[in-house]
Scaffold this active site. Structure first.
Site, mmCIF file in Angstrom:
data_model
loop_
_atom_site.group_PDB
_atom_site.id
_atom_site.type_symbol
_atom_site.label_atom_id
_atom_site.label_comp_id
_atom_site.label_asym_id
_atom_site.label_seq_id
_atom_site.Cartn_x
_atom_site.Cartn_y
_atom_site.Cartn_z
ATOM 1 N N LYS A 60 7.129 -8.433 -12.040
ATOM 2 C CA LYS A 60 7.166 -7.195 -11.993
ATOM 3 C C LYS A 60 5.717 -6.480 -12.478
ATOM 4 O O LYS A 60 5.136 -5.453 -13.106
ATOM 5 C CB LYS A 60 7.874 -6.400 -12.849
ATOM 6 C CG LYS A 60 9.444 -6.408 -12.543
ATOM 7 C CD LYS A 60 9.813 -6.954 -11.050
ATOM 8 C CE LYS A 60 9.991 -5.575 -10.213
ATOM 9 N NZ LYS A 60 10.390 -6.037 -8.921
ATOM 10 N N HIS A 131 6.095 -17.011 -10.577
ATOM 11 C CA HIS A 131 6.081 -16.447 -11.882
ATOM 12 C C HIS A 131 5.998 -17.239 -13.053
ATOM 13 O O HIS A 131 6.155 -16.839 -14.214
ATOM 14 C CB HIS A 131 7.278 -15.465 -12.129
ATOM 15 C CG HIS A 131 7.502 -14.289 -10.982
ATOM 16 N ND1 HIS A 131 6.509 -13.526 -10.700
ATOM 17 C CD2 HIS A 131 8.480 -13.982 -10.214
ATOM 18 C CE1 HIS A 131 6.717 -12.474 -10.020
ATOM 19 N NE2 HIS A 131 7.996 -12.638 -9.444
ATOM 20 N N SER A 161 9.571 -1.752 -15.703
ATOM 21 C CA SER A 161 9.614 -2.061 -14.152
ATOM 22 C C SER A 161 10.828 -3.279 -14.217
ATOM 23 O O SER A 161 11.749 -3.126 -13.118
ATOM 24 C CB SER A 161 8.286 -2.403 -13.567
ATOM 25 O OG SER A 161 8.687 -2.955 -12.385
HETATM 26 S S1 PPS Z 1 8.176 -8.945 -8.179
HETATM 27 O O1 PPS Z 1 9.589 -8.742 -7.805
HETATM 28 O O2 PPS Z 1 7.950 -9.578 -9.518
HETATM 29 O O3 PPS Z 1 7.573 -9.638 -7.349
HETATM 30 O O4 PPS Z 1 7.714 -7.697 -8.185
HETATM 31 P P1 PPS Z 1 6.164 -7.098 -8.401
HETATM 32 O O5 PPS Z 1 5.691 -7.073 -6.982
HETATM 33 O O6 PPS Z 1 5.539 -7.938 -9.126
HETATM 34 O O7 PPS Z 1 6.213 -5.836 -9.045
HETATM 35 C C1 PPS Z 1 6.689 -4.451 -8.600
HETATM 36 C C2 PPS Z 1 6.223 -3.624 -9.179
HETATM 37 O O8 PPS Z 1 5.085 -3.232 -8.465
HETATM 38 C C3 PPS Z 1 4.781 -1.866 -8.155
HETATM 39 N N1 PPS Z 1 3.994 -1.895 -6.613
HETATM 40 C C4 PPS Z 1 2.969 -1.211 -6.450
HETATM 41 N N2 PPS Z 1 2.350 -0.245 -7.520
HETATM 42 C C5 PPS Z 1 1.187 0.275 -7.147
HETATM 43 N N3 PPS Z 1 0.632 -0.066 -5.796
HETATM 44 C C6 PPS Z 1 1.575 -0.778 -4.763
HETATM 45 N N4 PPS Z 1 0.988 -0.815 -3.399
HETATM 46 C C7 PPS Z 1 2.553 -1.448 -5.284
HETATM 47 N N5 PPS Z 1 3.496 -2.368 -4.692
HETATM 48 C C8 PPS Z 1 4.303 -2.513 -5.601
HETATM 49 C C9 PPS Z 1 6.270 -1.532 -7.760
HETATM 50 O O9 PPS Z 1 6.481 -0.185 -7.535
HETATM 51 C C10 PPS Z 1 6.923 -2.145 -9.169
HETATM 52 O O10 PPS Z 1 6.485 -1.410 -9.951
HETATM 53 P P2 PPS Z 1 7.282 -0.213 -10.494
HETATM 54 O O11 PPS Z 1 6.779 0.377 -11.879
HETATM 55 O O12 PPS Z 1 8.678 -0.519 -10.810
HETATM 56 O O13 PPS Z 1 7.362 0.816 -9.724
#
Ligand code: PPS
Length: 318
Positions: A60, A131, A161
């Site tokens: 996340k 991860h 998150s």
């Molecule tokens: S995972 O399941 O571990 O692969 O998730 P991960 O992709 O690491 O994290 C998901 C969070 O990243 C946010 N996210 C973004 N934030 C800003 N810009 C973009 N383009 C973007 N894409 C994914 C996503 O909304 C999750 O964060 P939260 O705070 O829950 O919204």
């Protein structure tokens, strides 16, 4: 090896009706799912190739965002090519394995290809997701001197998150209340282990290996600057027009509507976006909507102790 079983709370039946008791197993003290544990030997012996790129994060922290940026750079900004497959199939998630439980009236277990299967079948150059904390990364990545992009996100937003992701993802244990989840997070009793050790371990490793260490908050603040860092790291050069195209197509708003990046196509029986969408808010500072003053003080006090032995600094708001 240590395994433990946690029964999901009965009041959450609507979310996790089809869920079997969750079992987690530790590998060198790091909690992984039982299924990941079952393939651990093969993950550890994974054969990296010299031109593999590894995207490593604590869960996340902005993995999917970084994956989309990297793919757009690698595909020279060609949107159609980036939509050739879902994130999960474009970038094998090396330690991941999950079987969806059978739906009601069906005995069929839905099998997804594992990260290992996808990686082994993929021609070079491959981009791989993990991860894993740095000490559990398959040694061949270091032997082959692979490039690694690590992305870190401040603990409180990362936690919030992760909490919502546990709520919507049947493949993860029930998080309990937010208060309970905060305690588990602080104790490192969550999948992939301690956030504190993860970000610190990778921070140290960057002095020894080819690691580009990025921050989610920097990416939010100035995506152009951070994308340029990634381009430089990947030895890519692009004109401003292409760069703008990448910034636009990897923005939260566009990715949220992109079925190849928003996880609405894969893991349909596992992720329930009506509980909490994968692309949830994508902001810095959302933790303020969840932490009470008392919780925040307690968290900060514990944070200072755990982070006293590192030069790493995070921003939790702008
Ligand atoms: S995972 O399941 O571990 O692969 O998730 P991960 O992709 O690491 O994290 C998901 C969070 O990243 C946010 N996210 C973004 N934030 C800003 N810009 C973009 N383009 C973007 N894409 C994914 C996503 O909304 C999750 O964060 P939260 O705070 O829950 O919204």
């Amino acid at each position: 090896m240590q395994c433990s079983m946690a029964l999901d709370r009965m009041e959450d039946l609507s979310l996790k009706q089809t869920m079997v008791p969750f079992e987690s197993c530790e590998v060198e003290g790091i909690p992984l799912t039982k299924q990941m544990h079952s393939i651990w030997d093969r993950v550890w012996k994974f054969k990296a190739r010299p031109d593999d790129l590894l995207i490593a994060t604590y869960a996340k922290a902005g993995t999917t965002w970084t994956q989309e940026i990297v793919d757009m750079i690698q595909q020279d900004g060609d949107i159609e090519k980036c939509r050739r497959a879902t994130t999960y199939r474009r970038h094998p998630f090396i330690e991941w394995i999950i079987e969806e439980p059978p739906k009601t009236n069906s005995h069929l277990i839905m099998k997804h290809p594992t990260g290992l299967e996808l990686a082994e079948a993929m021609p070079s150059p491959r981009t791989i997701k993990t991860h894993l904390p740095v000490q559990l990364v398959p040694p061949s990545f270091w032997e082959q001197n692979c490039k690694v992009i690590y992305v870190a996100r401040n603990a409180k937003d990362n936690l919030v998150s992760y909490y919502h992701f546990h709520r919507m993802n049947k493949g993860l244990p029930n998080p309990g209340t937010l208060e309970e989840f905060i305690e588990k997070f602080m104790a490192g009793k969550v999948l992939w282990g301690s956030w504190y050790d993860h970000v610190k371990g990778w921070w140290k490793a960057k002095d020894k290996h080819r690691i580009l260490y990025l921050f989610y908050e920097d990416m939010k603040e100035n995506p152009m600057r951070e994308i340029q860092k990634i381009m430089k790291f990947l030895d890519k050069d692009m004109n401003q027009e292409l760069l703008n195209k990448i910034i636009y197509n990897t923005s939260f708003e566009i990715m949220k509507e992109n079925p190849m990046a928003n996880y609405t196509k894969d893991f349909r029986g596992i992720m329930d976006h009506s509980v909490s969408p994968f692309m949830r808010k994508g902001i810095v500072g959302d933790w303020k909507n969840y932490f009470t003053v008392a919780k925040n003080e307690k968290f900060d006090e514990d944070y200072r102790k755990k982070m006293a032995d590192t030069s790493l600094v995070f921003r939790t708001e702008f």
